[in-house]
Design an enzyme around this catalytic site. Sequence first.
Site, short mmCIF file in Angstrom:
data_model
loop_
_atom_site.label_atom_id
_atom_site.label_comp_id
_atom_site.label_asym_id
_atom_site.label_seq_id
_atom_site.Cartn_x
_atom_site.Cartn_y
_atom_site.Cartn_z
N GLY A 9 0.81 -1.21 0.00
CA GLY A 9 0.00 0.00 0.00
C GLY A 9 0.84 1.26 0.00
N GLY A 10 2.16 1.12 0.07
CA GLY A 10 3.06 2.27 0.04
C GLY A 10 3.54 2.59 -1.36
CB VAL A 11 5.30 5.56 -2.69
CG1 VAL A 11 6.53 5.61 -1.80
CG2 VAL A 11 5.61 6.11 -4.07
CB SER A 13 5.10 -2.40 -2.85
OG SER A 13 4.07 -1.73 -2.15
CG LEU A 32 1.35 -10.82 3.06
CD1 LEU A 32 2.78 -10.92 3.58
CD2 LEU A 32 0.70 -12.18 3.02
CB CYS A 100 8.09 -9.37 8.96
SG CYS A 100 6.61 -9.17 7.94
CB CYS A 197 4.25 -1.96 10.38
SG CYS A 197 4.25 -3.76 10.47
#
Length: 366
Positions: A9-11, A13, A32, A100, A197
């Site tokens: 959801g970030g710039v 990726s 995910l 992660c 996060c």
Amino acid sequence: MRVMVAMSGGVDSSVVAGLLAEQGHEVIGATLQLYDHGAAVQRKGACCAGQDIHDARDVADRLGIPHYVLDRESRFRDAVIADFADSYARGETPIPCVRCNQTVKFQDLVALARELGCEALATGHYARRAEGPGGPELHRAADPARDQSYFLFATTREQLAFSRFPLGDMPDKASVRREAARLGLAVAEKPDSQDICFVPEGRYHELVAKLRPEAAEAGEIVDESGRVLGRHEGVARYTVGQGRGLGLSRDPGMRVAALDPARRRVVVAPARAIPVAEVPVAEVNWLIDPPEAAFRAEAKFRAREVPQPVTARWDPALAGLIVTPDVPVISAPGQGCVLYDGDRVLGGGFIRAGRAATVDAEAPAA
């Protein structure tokens, strides 16, 4: 080729998905869902929850690619969040991003990508994958300020062979944002996610106290002879090398030397005594054929450090490495020790306690 993109959801990726689609690849987006703190639905600086999932879906719609959301909350809770709290309870300073990557992201997403017939998994990490004479190699990113190779040391050679890092050659973050704007992505100016996060507003000690209350119990601050110098509010609030927040006005210049969670003690010493000559490293993952003899390399003992010259040798008793820096270093148990040959990552593991954490229980109080 058909490629799956891990979309947080970030710039970063989002640009990866856009560039690969523009190059003619058949792109499948996968996000995910890892946790939900309620407030995280709208909180800025998160990833893999709430608004970020919606942003990833919107980018996929804009690019015209399929998008899947995978519920991995239970697995993330067990493999990352619980491990994070356990690590603090053991007197360590964990790096959950590595766990992660090591578990949920590269294990689960690589498996899903293969099930869907993909030939590769692409992520927004700032690192480079190069083809060497012995197979794929992991290298540092072109932009040293954004390099994330440290957080990828636990990626297996098989996972690396299947992975792609399209942002590794980007000169800087501004270039990535310009690409996002050119591609018409609404996330072009979205702030970066925070380091941890799943910790609302950065108050990690509150999460640790909830999951492992013993790590938040008050106790003594002592020197290495056992002399009581003060009190603390839980070992989870401290890390080796820390000098601030100790409240030792009568003993300035003291830093945390070790943590003794079994006795709820924070052990301190003068700053000059904190660096160590040898660093034990366990859970080693090799991205080269494991050397049989001692070898020279460079190492990072924390993510933001500059690699420094070391000698590393295998220790059968530890089932890990003994890393000897040319100049003594501050090493915090739980952090990663990543070995480099120039820009190439050779492998890495997790630092273990080298300094004795316990002190004489009968030493006199201050």
